[in-house]
Design an enzyme around this catalytic site. Structure first.
Site, PDB file in Angstrom:
ATOM      1  N   CYS A   1       6.078  -4.973   3.944  1.00 28.89           N
ATOM      2  CA  CYS A   1       5.209  -4.601   2.752  1.00 28.89           C
ATOM      3  C   CYS A   1       5.739  -5.644   1.574  1.00 28.89           C
ATOM      4  O   CYS A   1       5.143  -5.228   0.545  1.00 28.89           O
ATOM      5  CB  CYS A   1       5.251  -3.210   2.501  1.00 28.89           C
ATOM      6  SG  CYS A   1       4.469  -2.130   3.869  1.00 28.89           S
TER       7      CYS A   1
ATOM      8  N   HIS B   1      -1.586   2.135  -0.453  1.00 30.94           N
ATOM      9  CA  HIS B   1      -0.679   1.431  -0.056  1.00 30.94           C
ATOM     10  C   HIS B   1      -1.139   0.317   0.832  1.00 30.94           C
ATOM     11  O   HIS B   1      -1.415   0.458   2.127  1.00 30.94           O
ATOM     12  CB  HIS B   1       0.579   1.892   0.567  1.00 30.94           C
ATOM     13  CG  HIS B   1       1.834   1.226   0.907  1.00 30.94           C
ATOM     14  ND1 HIS B   1       1.777  -0.383   0.622  1.00 30.94           N
ATOM     15  CD2 HIS B   1       3.175   1.340   1.147  1.00 30.94           C
ATOM     16  CE1 HIS B   1       2.918  -0.801   0.964  1.00 30.94           C
ATOM     17  NE2 HIS B   1       3.791   0.042   1.311  1.00 30.94           N
TER      18      HIS B   1
ATOM     19  N   HIS C   1       6.529  -1.462  -6.947  1.00 26.52           N
ATOM     20  CA  HIS C   1       6.099  -1.201  -5.334  1.00 26.52           C
ATOM     21  C   HIS C   1       5.730   0.437  -5.484  1.00 26.52           C
ATOM     22  O   HIS C   1       4.636   0.381  -5.024  1.00 26.52           O
ATOM     23  CB  HIS C   1       7.442  -1.306  -4.613  1.00 26.52           C
ATOM     24  CG  HIS C   1       6.897  -1.243  -3.274  1.00 26.52           C
ATOM     25  ND1 HIS C   1       6.289  -2.194  -2.825  1.00 26.52           N
ATOM     26  CD2 HIS C   1       7.459  -0.296  -2.195  1.00 26.52           C
ATOM     27  CE1 HIS C   1       5.998  -1.855  -1.211  1.00 26.52           C
ATOM     28  NE2 HIS C   1       6.779  -0.819  -1.147  1.00 26.52           N
TER      29      HIS C   1
END
Lengths: 453, 357
Positions: free
Chosen positions: A172, A338, A303
Site C-alpha cells: 500500500c 483504501h 495514509h
C-alpha cells in the site's frame, strides 16, 4: 547510465497530467469535484460475491467502460487492475495535452504500483479450478496473472517501445514508490517523461484477509475519529504524467505541481503494524530530500486508513516531526476507500489538486477527532486555502513507508506565465508570488481544533 | 557519480543452500536433479522439478516468526541470511540503512489461490488462516527479510516477469546513485508450486521443467564499498517489444547498454542469455549469435541448467557470471526477454577471478 547522463545537472520535475479512477469519480474533473464536495463513494461491492461476509460494503469504481476508454488493450483478455492502469494512463496523457507520438519520440519510464496486481484473475482461476479442475489453466493465464501486467498494459495501450517498464508491488505504499522512481528517472535524465502511479482492483482474497483481521468498518471509514473501527477496501487507479520543467514550459503545459522529493524506508519491525519512529524518520527523509522545512508544509495527505493502530501511529509520527503546529492532515480514504497500491497515487493527485485549485479536501464521515490524533483533520467540508506544499504519505504492510512532497510550481523567470491564464476553472486564490515558503501560515479558514477534544 | 559494485552474493538453489553449491554446479555445467514437488492443492503425484532439495521454510528459518510463511518468502529470507551471515556481519548501519530490492513475477500464486479457496470453501468466507494474512501482501518476502536483519532502507518489490532480476539490479543501482541507501541487497526469487507449474505448462508446454530459488547480491557504491568488489555494474537498459519483435528491440537495448557502459561488443568476454521459453528465447539466441562469437556465448554456464526459473532467472544469470573463473577486468553481459514483451541488458565488469567463490 552513461557518463554524459551522470554529468548532467539534476532537472526539476513537474506534474502536468493526472488520470484518476475511483469510487467518487472517473477522470480528474469528477475526482476534483468529489474531493471538493466531500463526496463519499461507499456502496455494495458487486465485483465478487460478498455473501456471508460481515459486511459487503466498499469503494467500487462505477461507470468504467473499459472498451470505450481503451484503444488497444482488449478488455476481454485483460485483468481489471491492468485495465484501470491503462485507462488512467491514457487519461493522464490526455490531461497533459500530450499524445502517444510525443511519448514515442522520447525515452520514457512507466512504473505502476500495486498491492495485488492481478490477484482478481487468480480469484477467478481458483473458482474455475474448483469447478472444472486443471482445465482451468489456459495458455493465457500465466501472462494474465503476472503482476508486471499492470505496467505492460500501459505500454501496450500507448504502443510504446523505447520505454522502461516495471510494476512495483510494495503493497500500500507502492504508488509513492512508483512516483519516486519516475521522479528520479526524469530528474537525472534517464527518461524525458514518466507515467507513474498505482492501480488495484477489488478482489475476494484481500477482502477476506482484512475481514479476517477484523479491520473492515461496518458502515464507513472514519480516519482519525474517536470511534473509528477500520477501513473499507476500495479500487481504482491514479496515474501521473511527469516531465521536466523545461519541457512543460516550452510547450505551454499547465503544471499542477512540482515533485520536490521523496523518502523511503522500512520499519523492519513488524509484518502488519506500523512503527512511529520509523514513520517519522521517513517523513524527515522526504523533507530533507525535497529541501523543505516542516513549517513550510501546508497540508498532509495522510495514509489515514481509519484503523485504530494506523491512525494513532501515523499522527504520533507527524507530531514527532511537526510538534503541536502540525499542518492540517486529511484522510481521503473516508471518501474513496483504501485503494491499496493506488492509494498514495490518488493521494498525490489529491495533493496536486489542492495546490492547483486552492482547497483542502476534507476528512469525510467525521464525528469527533480522537484525542490521540490531535490534528486539524478538516472534518467533512473542504476549505479554500492557499496550498503551496503538500506531504503525501503511503504506509504499507511489512513496515514499508514512502512519503512524497509536492509543491506549487514557482515559475521562476517566467512571472507573467502563471497558471491562472490557461482556462481552468479555479481562480479562487491569488498567487503568493515568490515569498519565502517559510513565511506562509497555514491559513485560518478551517475550524482548527474544533474537533480536537 | 560512482557506479555500484557487487561485493557479495549468495543463493538458495536446486544445488542446495548457499553460494558454493550453486557456483560449483554452474562451473561444472551439471544440471541439478529433479525431485517431487510439495503436496499441495492441485499437485500431481508424479510431478517433478528442479527444487531446492528438502526445503521447508520452518526447518530452514526456525519457528520464530515463520508460521504460515510462504515458500517464496522462505527462499528469499534464507538467501538474505546466507548473504549477510557470510559476508557482511560487521557492516556498519549508516543513516540511510540497507535497502532491499526483490524481483518477483506474481508473489506466491499458490498461496494467493489457496487463500481464496479457503474463503470460498469455508463455513464462512472469512475462514482463512490468520497466519497466512501477511503473505497476502506481495512485498512479504522483501519486508520479512528486512525484519529478520533490521534492514531499514528502501524496501522495493518489483515485478516484471523474467526481467525482474535485471530490473531489481537497476533499481538498486539507482537507489545508491541517488543516495537513498547505504547498501542494497538485490536479486530475484521464484518458488516452485503446483499452481505455477500448471500456469507455466499451459503457456509453454508440458515438457518444460520448472526450477526455483533465489539469488541476492550485495551492492555498494563503488567509492565507499567496504567489501572486496566482485563486479561493477556498468549499465542496465531495458525496453518493451509489445508486438513480439524481440530481435529488433533487444538488439537496440544491448547496443544502448554497451554504449552507456562505454564498451564495444567485441570486448565482451561472456554473454549470458535468459533462455526464455518460446519465441522470445529463440529470438534472444539469434541476437546473441548476431552480436557475439561462439566462445563468448559459451564462456559462462547457461541458466537453462536450472530449469525454467521465471523471475529468478536474471539473478541466476549474475550468479553464472560471478562463478566463472577468468582474469579480473572481464566485460560480461546478460540479456533477458519476457514472452509478454519486456527485454533488457546489463553490462558488468567482473573484478574477481571467479575461483575464490
Amino acid at each position: 547510465m552513461s557518463a554524459a547522463e551522470a554529468a548532467a545537472a539534476p532537472r526539476r520535475v513537474v506534474l502536468t497530467g493526472c488520470g484518476a479512477l475511483s469510487s467518487v469519480g472517473n477522470g480528474v474533473a469528477e475526482f476534483t469535484a468529489a474531493l471538493r464536495a466531500g463526496r463519499v463513494g461507499t456502496g455494495p461491492i458487486t465485483v465478487f460475491d460478498t455473501t456471508g461476509f460481515p459486511s459487503g460494503r466498499g469503494h467500487q469504481v462505477h461507470g468504467f467502460d473499459a472498451a470505450a476508454r481503451l484503444h488497444r488493450v482488449r478488455p476481454e483478455h485483460t485483468g481489471r487492475a491492468t485495465q484501470f492502469a491503462a485507462a488512467a494512463a491514457r487519461m493522464a496523457l490526455d490531461d497533459a495535452g500530450l499524445d502517444e507520438a510525443w511519448l514515442r519520440e522520447r525515452r520514457g519510464t512507466v512504473v505502476v504500483g500495486t498491492t495485488d496486481g492481478e490477484v482478481g484473475e487468480l480469484d477467478l482461476l481458483t473458482e474455475s479450478a474448483l469447478t472444472i479442475g486443471l482445465g482451468a489453466f489456459t495458455g493465457a493465464a500465466l501472462g494474465g496473472t503476472a503482476t508486471g501486467s499492470l505496467a505492460l498494459g500501459v505500454v501496450r495501450e500507448l504502443a510504446l517501445t523505447n520505454v522502461e517498464s516495471s510494476t512495483i508491488a510494495t503493497a500500500c505504499a507502492a504508488g509513492n514508490y512508483a512516483i519516486g522512481a519516475g521522479f528520479d528517472a526524469v530528474r537525472n535524465g534517464r527518461a524525458e517523461w514518466a507515467l507513474v502511479g498505482g492501480a488495484d482492483a477489488l478482489n475476494r482474497k484481500t477482502f477476506a484477509g482484512f475481514a479476517r483481521l477484523g479491520l473492515i468498518a461496518p458502515d464507513e471509514c472514519r480516519p482519525f475519529d474517536a470511534d473509528r473501527v477500520g477501513l473499507l477496501t476500495g479500487e481504482g487507479a491514479g496515474l501521473l504524467l511527469l516531465e521536466t520543467e523545461e519541457s512543460a514550459l516550452a510547450r505551454g503545459a499547465h503544471i499542477y505541481a512540482e515533485v520536490l522529493g521523496y523518502g523511503l524506508n522500512c520499519d523492519a519491525a513488524h509484518p502488519t503494524a506500523p512503527e512511529e519512529n520509523s514513520v517519522a524518520r521517513c517523513i524527515r527523509l522526504a523533507l530533507e530530500n525535497a529541501s523543505v522545512k516542516p513549517e513550510e508544509v501546508d497540508l498532509i495527505s495522510a495514509h489515514g486508513t481509519g484503523t485504530p493502530t494506523n491512525d494513532t501511529t501515523e499522527i504520533a509520527a507527524i507530531r514527532q516531526v511537526y510538534g503541536d503546529e502540525a499542518p492540517r492532515t486529511v484522510g481521503i480514504k473516508a471518501m474513496i476507500g483504501h485503494t491499496m497500491g493506488a492509494a498514495s497515487a490518488l493521494g498525490a493527485i489529491a495533493s496536486a489538486l489542492a495546490i492547483r485549485h486552492g482547497f483542502i479536501p476534507p476528512t469525510a464521515n467525521h464525528r469527533s477527532t480522537d484525542p490521540e490524533c490531535a490534528v486539524d483533520v478538516v472534518p467533512n467540508e473542504s476549505v479554500p486555502a492557499d496550498v503551496r506544499i503538500v506531504q503525501n504519505n503511503g504506509l504499507a504492510f511489512g513496515g514499508n513507508n514512502a512519503v512524497v512532497l509536492l509543491g506549487r510550481h514557482e515559475d521562476r523567470g517566467h512571472e507573467d506565465r502563471g497558471h491562472e491564464d490557461r482556462g481552468h476553472e479555479d481562480r479562487g486564490h491569488r498567487s503568493r508570488g515568490h515569498e519565502s515558503r517559510a513565511h506562509q501560515g497555514h491559513g485560518n479558514e478551517s475550524p482548527r481544533g474544533e474537533y480536537v477534544r | 557519480m560512482s557506479t555500484a559494485v557487487i561485493t557479495a552474493w549468495s543463493a538458495v538453489s536446486p544445488y542446495g543452500t548457499g553460494r558454493a553449491p550453486l557456483a560449483a554446479g554452474l562451473r561444472g555445467r551439471v544440471a541439478p536433479p529433479e525431485s517431487a514437488g510439495p503436496e499441495e492443492w492441485t499437485a500431481q503425484p508424479d510431478a517433478t522439478a528442479r527444487l531446492v532439495p528438502g526445503f521447508e521454510v520452518r526447518e530452514a528459518l526456525g519457528k520464530a516468526g515463520t508460521r504460515g510463511m510462504d515458500r517464496l518468502t522462505g527462499l528469499t529470507a534464507v538467501t538474505v541470511r546466507e548473504l549477510l551471515t557470510h559476508e557482511t556481519a560487521a557492516l556498519p548501519e549508516g543513516d540511510l540503512g540497507t535497502g532491499v530490492v526483490l524481483g518477483t513475477a506474481a508473489g506466491s500464486a499458490q498461496g494467493f489461490m489457496e487463500f481464496t479457496k479457503a474463503s470460498l470453501e469455508g463455513d464462512r468466507p472469512i475462514d482463512v488462516m490468520p497466519s497466512k494474512v501477511p503473505n497476502m501482501a506481495m512485498n512479504r518476502a522483501a519486508s520479512a527479510s528486512a525484519i529478520r536483519h533490521a534492514l531499514k532502507g528502501p524496501n522495493t518489490t518489483v515485478a516484471a516477469g523474467r526481467l525482474s532480476g535485471l530490473i531489481a539490479l537497476d533499481q538498486a543501482v539507482r537507489l545508491l546513485a541517488e543516495g537513498r541507501a547505504e547498501r542494497v541487497v538485490a536479486g530475484s526469487a521464484e518458488e516452485y508450486s503446483a499452481i505455477r507449474a500448471h500456469l507455466t505448462h499451459a503457456a509453454h508446454g508440458d515438457a518444460l521443467v520448472l526450477g526455483e530459488g533465489c539469488v541476492m547480491v550485495l551492492l555498494e557504491p563503488g567509492d565507499t564499498a567496504t567489501g572486496r568488489p566482485l563486479a561493477e555494474v556498468l549499465a542496465v537498459h531495458h525496453r518493451v517489444a509489445p508486438q513480439g519483435e524481440f530481435t529488433e528491440v533487444l538488439t537496440a537495448a544491448v547496443r544502448t547498454a554497451l554504449a552507456q557502459a562505454g564498451v564495444e561488443a567485441e570486448s565482451v568476454w561472456a554473454a549470458v542469455p535468459g533462455e526464455a521459453p518460446g519465441v522470445a528465447g529463440a529470438q534472444e539466441r539469434q541476437v546473441h549469435e548476431d552480436l557475439f562469437g561462439p566462445q563468448v556465448r559459451s564462456r559462462a554456464a547457461s541458466v537453462a541448467l536450472l530449469g525454467e526459473t521465471a523471475a529468478a532467472t536474471g539473478a541466476y544469470q549474475l550468479a553464472a557470471l560471478l562463478s566463472e573463473p577468468g582474469a579480473p577486468g572481464r566485460i560480461a553481459l546478460v540479456t533477458a526477454t519476457d514472452p509478454d514483451g519486456p527485454v533488457g541488458c546489463a553490462v558488468l565488469r567482473l573484478m574477481t577471478d571467479g575461483e575464490s567463490t
